[in-house]
Design a protein around this motif. Structure first.
Motif, PDB file in Angstrom:
ATOM      1  N   PHE A 197       0.835  -1.208   0.000  1.00 13.94           N
ATOM      2  CA  PHE A 197       0.000   0.000   0.000  1.00 13.94           C
ATOM      3  C   PHE A 197       0.859   1.243   0.000  1.00 13.94           C
ATOM      4  N   ASN A 198       0.598   2.140  -0.939  1.00  8.98           N
ATOM      5  CA  ASN A 198       1.312   3.409  -1.058  1.00  8.98           C
ATOM      6  C   ASN A 198       0.508   4.478  -0.324  1.00  8.98           C
ATOM      7  N   PHE A 199       0.715   4.574   0.989  1.00  7.44           N
ATOM      8  CA  PHE A 199      -0.136   5.465   1.779  1.00  7.44           C
ATOM      9  C   PHE A 199       0.049   6.951   1.458  1.00  7.44           C
ATOM     10  N   PRO A 200       1.255   7.417   1.062  1.00  4.11           N
ATOM     11  CA  PRO A 200       1.328   8.837   0.661  1.00  4.11           C
ATOM     12  C   PRO A 200       0.480   9.117  -0.577  1.00  4.11           C
ATOM     13  N   ALA A 201       0.396   8.141  -1.508  1.00  4.69           N
ATOM     14  CA  ALA A 201      -0.414   8.342  -2.710  1.00  4.69           C
ATOM     15  C   ALA A 201      -1.892   8.452  -2.343  1.00  4.69           C
ATOM     16  N   ALA A 202      -2.325   7.653  -1.367  1.00  8.17           N
ATOM     17  CA  ALA A 202      -3.733   7.709  -0.946  1.00  8.17           C
ATOM     18  C   ALA A 202      -4.072   9.094  -0.407  1.00  8.17           C
ATOM     19  N   ARG A 203      -3.166   9.644   0.359  1.00  7.16           N
ATOM     20  CA  ARG A 203      -3.423  10.989   0.907  1.00  7.16           C
ATOM     21  C   ARG A 203      -3.443  12.037  -0.197  1.00  7.16           C
ATOM     22  N   ARG A 204      -2.497  11.967  -1.127  1.00  2.88           N
ATOM     23  CA  ARG A 204      -2.437  12.945  -2.217  1.00  2.88           C
ATOM     24  C   ARG A 204      -3.701  12.893  -3.079  1.00  2.88           C
ATOM     25  N   LEU A 205      -4.151  11.685  -3.384  1.00  2.49           N
ATOM     26  CA  LEU A 205      -5.339  11.545  -4.218  1.00  2.49           C
ATOM     27  C   LEU A 205      -6.583  12.081  -3.503  1.00  2.49           C
ATOM     28  N   ARG A 206      -6.686  11.796  -2.211  1.00  2.00           N
ATOM     29  CA  ARG A 206      -7.840  12.294  -1.442  1.00  2.00           C
ATOM     30  C   ARG A 206      -7.837  13.812  -1.404  1.00  2.00           C
ATOM     31  N   GLU A 207      -6.686  14.391  -1.109  1.00  2.00           N
ATOM     32  CA  GLU A 207      -6.611  15.839  -1.008  1.00  2.00           C
ATOM     33  C   GLU A 207      -6.859  16.512  -2.356  1.00  2.00           C
ATOM     34  N   ALA A 223     -12.153  -0.910  -2.942  1.00  2.00           N
ATOM     35  CA  ALA A 223     -13.199   0.037  -2.578  1.00  2.00           C
ATOM     36  C   ALA A 223     -12.629   1.451  -2.417  1.00  2.00           C
ATOM     37  N   LEU A 224     -11.464   1.560  -1.813  1.00  4.67           N
ATOM     38  CA  LEU A 224     -10.824   2.863  -1.635  1.00  4.67           C
ATOM     39  C   LEU A 224     -10.506   3.480  -2.989  1.00  4.67           C
ATOM     40  N   ALA A 225     -10.012   2.658  -3.920  1.00  4.36           N
ATOM     41  CA  ALA A 225      -9.703   3.157  -5.257  1.00  4.36           C
ATOM     42  C   ALA A 225     -10.963   3.656  -5.953  1.00  4.36           C
ATOM     43  N   GLY A 226     -12.060   2.914  -5.820  1.00  2.26           N
ATOM     44  CA  GLY A 226     -13.312   3.352  -6.425  1.00  2.26           C
ATOM     45  C   GLY A 226     -13.801   4.658  -5.838  1.00  2.26           C
ATOM     46  N   THR A 227     -13.646   4.806  -4.541  1.00  2.90           N
ATOM     47  CA  THR A 227     -14.088   6.028  -3.871  1.00  2.90           C
ATOM     48  C   THR A 227     -13.229   7.220  -4.269  1.00  2.90           C
ATOM     49  N   LEU A 228     -11.944   6.972  -4.516  1.00  2.00           N
ATOM     50  CA  LEU A 228     -11.026   8.046  -4.889  1.00  2.00           C
ATOM     51  C   LEU A 228     -10.910   8.209  -6.408  1.00  2.00           C
ATOM     52  N   TRP A 229     -11.737   7.473  -7.153  1.00  2.80           N
ATOM     53  CA  TRP A 229     -11.761   7.569  -8.615  1.00  2.80           C
ATOM     54  C   TRP A 229     -10.387   7.339  -9.231  1.00  2.80           C
ATOM     55  N   CYS A 230      -9.755   6.252  -8.823  1.00  2.00           N
ATOM     56  CA  CYS A 230      -8.453   5.908  -9.382  1.00  2.00           C
ATOM     57  C   CYS A 230      -8.391   4.394  -9.546  1.00  2.00           C
ATOM     58  N   SER A 231      -7.327   3.899 -10.125  1.00  2.95           N
ATOM     59  CA  SER A 231      -7.144   2.456 -10.248  1.00  2.95           C
ATOM     60  C   SER A 231      -6.485   1.926  -8.985  1.00  2.95           C
ATOM     61  N   PRO A 232      -6.716   0.664  -8.618  1.00  6.66           N
ATOM     62  CA  PRO A 232      -6.041   0.102  -7.449  1.00  6.66           C
ATOM     63  C   PRO A 232      -4.524   0.221  -7.542  1.00  6.66           C
ATOM     64  N   GLY A 233      -3.996   0.100  -8.763  1.00  5.17           N
ATOM     65  CA  GLY A 233      -2.546   0.185  -8.930  1.00  5.17           C
ATOM     66  C   GLY A 233      -1.963   1.507  -8.490  1.00  5.17           C
ATOM     67  N   GLU A 234      -2.750   2.587  -8.570  1.00  9.07           N
ATOM     68  CA  GLU A 234      -2.269   3.901  -8.156  1.00  9.07           C
ATOM     69  C   GLU A 234      -2.116   3.999  -6.642  1.00  9.07           C
TER      70      GLU A 234
END
Length: 248
Positions: free
Chosen positions: A23-33, A77-88
Motif C-alpha cells: 500500500f502506497n499510503f502517501p499516494a492515498a493521501r495525495r489523491l484524497r486531497e 473500494a478505496l480506489a473506487g471512492t477516490l476515482w483511481c485504479s487500485p494500482g495507483e
C-alpha cells in the motif's frame, strides 16, 4: 469509475487470512486531497457504495499514516471512492495476486483470459506458483499487461532464465535461442540479437581484463566475469529494453 452496485464483500475473517497488498499510503493521501475530500467523505463513500460498514474516518487516517494497510477488497473500494485504479494506491507488485489487484481484475477475468480453470488459477495465485503452459503464459502476460521482468518473476522463471543466460554467454549462445525464447513471449530474432550482444559483452570484458591485469590477469578476469554472471538478468533486461521487444 464507481460501480452502480457494490461488489460482493467477503467477511472480515476471510480477508484477514489473505496477505494485504503493498500500500502506497502517501499516494492515498495525495489523491484524497486532490479531490478535496476529508477522511469522513472517503469513509462514507466506502460504506455507502461498497457496504464496508466498519470503515470510519479513523480507519482512513490510519491507512494514510502507514499505521495499518487495507485488504485487497478494501483497497479496491478505496480506489473506487477516490476515482483511481487500485494500482495507483499500491507499491510495487511482486506476486501474481498483487498484479491482478493492481489491474482491478477479478480472478475470473484473469483465469478466463489466460485460458485456465478458475479453481486452478486460484490455487496458483494462493501458492504464487504459475503452472500454465507456453500459450497460457503469453495470455497471462497480455491480460495483466506485464512487463517482461514482471512476467518472468510472476511465473517463477527468474533463476531458470538466469541459468540459461549464464551458459549462453560462456559457451555458444546460438544453442540457447530456442530455450530462452520458449520462456518469453518475444520474437526469435529479438532473442538472437540480445543473446549475441550479451555474449559479446561478456567475452570482451574477459579479454579486456586479461590484457589490463598484468600478472594478476587470471584472477582479475575471473572476478570480472563472475560479477557479470551474477548480474546477468540486469544485463539481459537492459539489452531487451535497448533493442526493443516484440511479440510473436
Amino acid at each position: 469509475m464507481q460501480p452502480s452496485q457494490p461488489p460482493h464483500q467477503p467477511s472480515q475473517s476471510s480477508q484477514s487470512s489473505q496477505p494485504t497488498p503493498p500500500f502506497n499510503f502517501p499516494a492515498a493521501r495525495r489523491l484524497r486531497e486532490a479531490l478535496g475530500m476529508a477522511h469522513g467523505h472517503v469513509a462514507y463513500g466506502m460504506r455507502a457504495s461498497y457496504g464496508l460498514s466498519y470503515v470510519t474516518p479513523e480507519t482512513i487516517a490510519a491507512w494514510e499514516r502507514g499505521l495499518a494497510a487495507p485488504t485487497s477488497a478494501e483497497l479496491t473500494a478505496l480506489a473506487g471512492t477516490l476515482w483511481c485504479s487500485p494500482g495507483e494506491l499500491m507499491g510495487a507488485a511482486t506476486t501474481l495476486r498483487e498484479h491482478r489487484i493492481a489491474r482491478g481484475l477479478a480472478p475470473e477475468d484473469v483465469a478466463r483470459g489466460a485460458g485456465v480453470e478458475l479453481q486452478v488459477y486460484l490455487h496458483m495465485e494462493e501458492t504464487n506458483t504459475w503452472r500454465g503452459n507456453e500459450r497460457q503464459s503469453a495470455a497471462l502476460a497480455e491480460v495483466l499487461r506485464l512487463p517482461l521482468p514482471d512476467f518472468i518473476n510472476v511465473t517463477g522463471r527468474g533463476e531458470d532464465l538466469a541459468d540459461l543466460l549464464r551458459r549462453a554467454v560462456t559457451t555458444r549462445w546460438q544453442g540457447y535461442v530456442r530455450p530462452v525464447g520458449k520462456m518469453l513471449p518475444v520474437r526469435k530474432r529479438h532473442v538472437e540479437d540480445v543473446l549475441q550482444q550479451l555474449h559479446a559483452d561478456y567475452q570482451s570484458r574477459m579479454v579486456r581484463t586479461l590484457s589490463w591485469g598484468g600478472g594478476a590477469g587470471a584472477d582479475a578476469s575471473g572476478s570480472a566475469g563472475q560479477d557479470f554472471l551474477d548480474k546477468i538478468l540486469e544485463h539481459f533486461w537492459a539489452q531487451v529494453r535497448g533493442t526493443g521487444s516484440g511479440g510473436g
